[in-house]
Design an enzyme around this catalytic site. Structure first.
Site, PDB file in Angstrom:
ATOM      1  NE  ARG A 233      -7.224 -12.347  34.250  1.00 60.92           N
ATOM      2  CZ  ARG A 233      -7.594 -12.891  33.101  1.00 60.92           C
ATOM      3  NH1 ARG A 233      -8.128 -14.105  33.096  1.00 60.92           N
ATOM      4  NH2 ARG A 233      -7.424 -12.248  31.963  1.00 60.92           N
ATOM      5  CD  GLU A 262      -2.580 -17.557  36.544  1.00 63.00           C
ATOM      6  OE1 GLU A 262      -2.561 -17.317  35.331  1.00 63.00           O
ATOM      7  OE2 GLU A 262      -3.559 -18.071  37.112  1.00 63.00           O
ATOM      8  CG  HIS A 294      -4.813 -18.840  32.901  1.00 63.31           C
ATOM      9  ND1 HIS A 294      -4.504 -17.721  33.634  1.00 63.31           N
ATOM     10  CD2 HIS A 294      -5.836 -18.468  32.084  1.00 63.31           C
ATOM     11  CE1 HIS A 294      -5.286 -16.715  33.278  1.00 63.31           C
ATOM     12  NE2 HIS A 294      -6.113 -17.159  32.335  1.00 63.31           N
TER      13      HIS A 294
END
Length: 331
Positions: A233, A262, A294
């Protein structure tokens, strides 16, 4: 019943539609759930969301007002969900508590090796028929030290690969993993791990206690030639502090599959727009930094498991069952 799925990627949609076939209708949207898009869910008892959905209190209030009673998140992490508000509104919330740990661990290693061996720079050069080796020298991983912050399933998978490289293993977690210890991992305080590791990888969940786990002090304690990888994360790293250290010429490489700001950027095409995030804009200019969008979890195996679990979570909700995936149970 029609279920509404937000934030569905094009590659993901056939898997979702196939998994729900024979159970319930599902409508897939490529837009992400937030305050602007929440009204679309009006009349849908169940919505499915992606990892970058905004499920804060205002959005949950909008969903509840439109008749939504169940949120099935297609991810393990749930730091984006206000669970207290969901409980107050009587909404059931479920997540995917498990999917292939190899997807993330293998991608973390891909990032590590890419920055270590300058793969992106080399590829860009050869596209221009520039075959010089200057600036492409990397290091053997064999015999060096891997520091694994978070030794759950993903951290263990990463450690097994590191063991295959012949690396010394250091670990940090609230609980020791016997499987990692069998590989020769030694558990040490975080500061010691950061100071001794050539390669540092993050595999812990984002919680208030772990936010900016890698802050300015932690970054300064790392070796100047260390490699840092984050596929967990973005909020685990103080990105502004990281940029400061990179500007000072530190670190062999940094591989980031996640970024703390993000939301609203990752999974979207912003190539024709002005970049408003100055920190991210500066971050991607460093030649020793590799940022991806991601995608560590994004394999056929992992996404298939995520989708199958989401279907089970929906059926459990409708049939009154409760599993380990439920974060807020049905009233």
């Amino acid at each position: 019943m029609e279920i509404l799925a937000f934030g569905v990627q094009a590659d993901e949609q056939p898997l979702i539609e196939q998994a729900f076939h024979g159970h319930h209708e599902i409508r897939c949207l490529d837009v992400f759930l937030n305050e602007d898009t929440a009204p679309i869910a009006a009349g849908h008892e169940i919505v499915s969301t992606s990892v970058n959905a905004d499920l804060g209190s205002p959005v949950l209030e909008l969903l509840a007002a439109g008749g939504t009673r169940m949120v099935a998140q297609r991810s393990t992490g749930f730091n984006n969900i206000d669970l207290d508000t969901a409980a107050r509104l009587g909404m059931t919330v479920a997540r995917v508590s498990y999917y292939s740990p190899y997807s993330v661990a293998e991608f973390a290693w891909a990032l590590a090796m890419a920055v270590n061996r300058r793969i992106v720079r080399a590829s860009n050069r050869t596209r221009d028929f520039d075959f010089r080796l200057q600036g492409l020298m990397g290091r053997d991983m064999h015999g060096r030290t891997a520091g694994v912050l978070g030794t759950g399933k993903i951290g263990e998978a990463f450690a097994r690969i590191a063991h295959g490289f012949g690396m010394r293993l250091l670990g940090w977690d609230i609980a020791e993993n016997p499987a990692c210890m069998e590989l020769g991992m030694r558990y040490v305080p975080k500061d010691e791990l950061l100071a001794q590791s050539d390669l540092i990888t993050l595999h812990v969940p984002l919680m208030p206690e772990t936010r900016h786990l890698i802050d300015a002090t932690a970054l300064k304690s790392m070796r100047d030639d260390a490699i840092l990888v984050n596929s967990s994360r973005g909020g685990l790293i103080d990105t502004a502090a990281l940029v400061g250290e990179l500007r000072a010429g530190r670190f062999t490489g940094v591989g980031l599959d996640v970024y703390e700001a993000e939301a609203g950027l990752f999974f979207l095409d912003r190539s024709l727009e002005a970049v408003e995030d100055d920190t991210l804009a500066r971050l991607v200019t460093f030649p020793n930094v590799l940022v991806t969008s991601h995608q560590a979890y994004y394999t056929e195996d992992a996404v298939g498991q995520i989708v199958d679990t989401t279907v089970r979570n929906v059926l459990d909700y409708l049939e009154g069952r409760r599993s380990e995936n439920v974060l807020v149970p049905r009233n």
